[in-house]
Design an enzyme around this catalytic site. Structure first.
Site, PDB file in Angstrom:
ATOM      1  CB  VAL A 189      11.219   7.276   7.159  1.00  0.00           C
ATOM      2  CG1 VAL A 189      12.631   7.772   7.432  1.00  0.00           C
ATOM      3  CG2 VAL A 189      11.204   6.406   5.901  1.00  0.00           C
ATOM      4  CG  ASP A 239      14.917  -0.871   4.247  1.00  0.00           C
ATOM      5  OD1 ASP A 239      15.981  -0.317   4.504  1.00  0.00           O
ATOM      6  OD2 ASP A 239      14.275  -1.518   5.098  1.00  0.00           O
ATOM      7  CE  LYS A 294      -2.703  -2.619   3.310  1.00  0.00           C
ATOM      8  NZ  LYS A 294      -2.907  -2.739   4.754  1.00  0.00           N
ATOM      9  N   GLY A 295       2.154   1.072   0.276  1.00  0.00           N
ATOM     10  CA  GLY A 295       3.035   2.227   0.501  1.00  0.00           C
ATOM     11  C   GLY A 295       3.118   3.202  -0.650  1.00  0.00           C
ATOM     12  NE  ARG A 325      -0.499   1.858   5.036  1.00  0.00           N
ATOM     13  CZ  ARG A 325       0.517   1.097   4.631  1.00  0.00           C
ATOM     14  NH1 ARG A 325       1.464   1.614   3.886  1.00  0.00           N
ATOM     15  NH2 ARG A 325       0.597  -0.165   4.987  1.00  0.00           N
ATOM     16  CE  LYS A 384      14.792   3.322   5.445  1.00  0.00           C
ATOM     17  NZ  LYS A 384      14.294   2.318   6.427  1.00  0.00           N
ATOM     18  CD  GLU A 444       8.030  -0.423  -3.534  1.00  0.00           C
ATOM     19  OE1 GLU A 444       7.293   0.375  -2.926  1.00  0.00           O
ATOM     20  OE2 GLU A 444       8.354  -1.532  -3.070  1.00  0.00           O
ATOM     21  CG  ASP A 445       6.911   2.546  -0.237  1.00  0.00           C
ATOM     22  OD1 ASP A 445       7.667   1.734  -0.809  1.00  0.00           O
ATOM     23  OD2 ASP A 445       6.203   2.212   0.729  1.00  0.00           O
ATOM     24  CG  ASP A 460       2.843   0.735   7.276  1.00  0.00           C
ATOM     25  OD1 ASP A 460       3.667   0.527   6.368  1.00  0.00           O
ATOM     26  OD2 ASP A 460       2.415  -0.168   8.023  1.00  0.00           O
TER      27      ASP A 460
END
Ligand code: IMP
Ligand code: MG
Length: 183
Positions: free
Chosen positions: A157, A107, A47-48, A169, A135, A103-104, A163
């Site tokens: 974050v 990582d 959902k990001g 969110r 990151k 994508e959000d 989230d």
């Protein structure tokens, strides 16, 4: 809500809503020119990526199609597990399509490297990645990401779609979550 509304739960603001919107406009201009004359499908990772997709897609000055995939690699914790599960698959056949994954955050890179392989096996013509955040210090696998918004430190974050246990969110900015919230 803005970061100032919940400042007791955050340690610092990394990227403001204004900075995000400026950056997405810049990335959209690049995508507009890179995909000129090509059919483009944006695939958001639920959902990001909902906020990134909504704002990025509307900055484009052309027509695109959109689809969504839901995967999970995290559970309710703050560290990547590397185990990717499909929760919702695409509705679209990717054969011969130019795919841009939206994508959000990158990582560890584990989710995206899995997705890239999965999409390649469906016969897409090209596959590129747009990620609002990355990151670099957390990378476990290198992802070739053509469109990156911001490189950030290796902190957990929240905000702008990201989230912690489904919360935050709807924070408009991207901020570091205060450790007292999750420890
Ligand atoms: P990966 O470690 O690159 O596989 O990240 C997978 C997913 O974990 C991302 O798409 C995010 O949805 C989530 N994630 C990674 N880092 C963070 C973070 O700092 N805050 C919230 N979610 C995160
Ligand atoms: Mg995600």
């Amino acid at each position: 809500m803005r970061a100032a509304d919940i400042s007791d739960q955050l340690t610092s603001v990394l990227v403001t809503e204004e900075q995000i919107h400026d950056k997405l406009a810049e990335l959209a201009a690049r995508v507009d020119s890179d995909y000129e004359g090509k059919e483009l499908i944006l695939i958001g990772v639920l959902k990001g990526a909902v906020m990134v997709m909504a704002d990025f897609a509307r900055q484009l000055q052309r027509d695109i199609t959109m689809d969504w995939m839901a995967v999970s690699s995290y559970g309710a914790g703050t560290k990547s597990s590397g185990v990717v599960q499909i929760r919702k698959d695409l509705d679209t056949d990717l054969h011969g399509k130019h795919v841009l994954i939206v994508e959000d955050i990158i990582d560890s890179g584990l989710t995206l490297s899995w997705l890239l392989e999965n999409f390649a096996s469906r016969g897409a013509e090209s596959i590129e990645v747009l990620a609002l955040l990355r990151k670099p210090e957390a990378a476990k696998v290198e992802i070739d990401c053509r469109y990156v918004g911001f490189d950030i430190p290796n902190d957990f974050v929240v905000g702008y779609g990201l989230d912690y246990a489904e919360r935050y969110r709807n924070l408009r900015d991207v901020a570091v979550l205060a450790p007292h919230v999750y420890s």
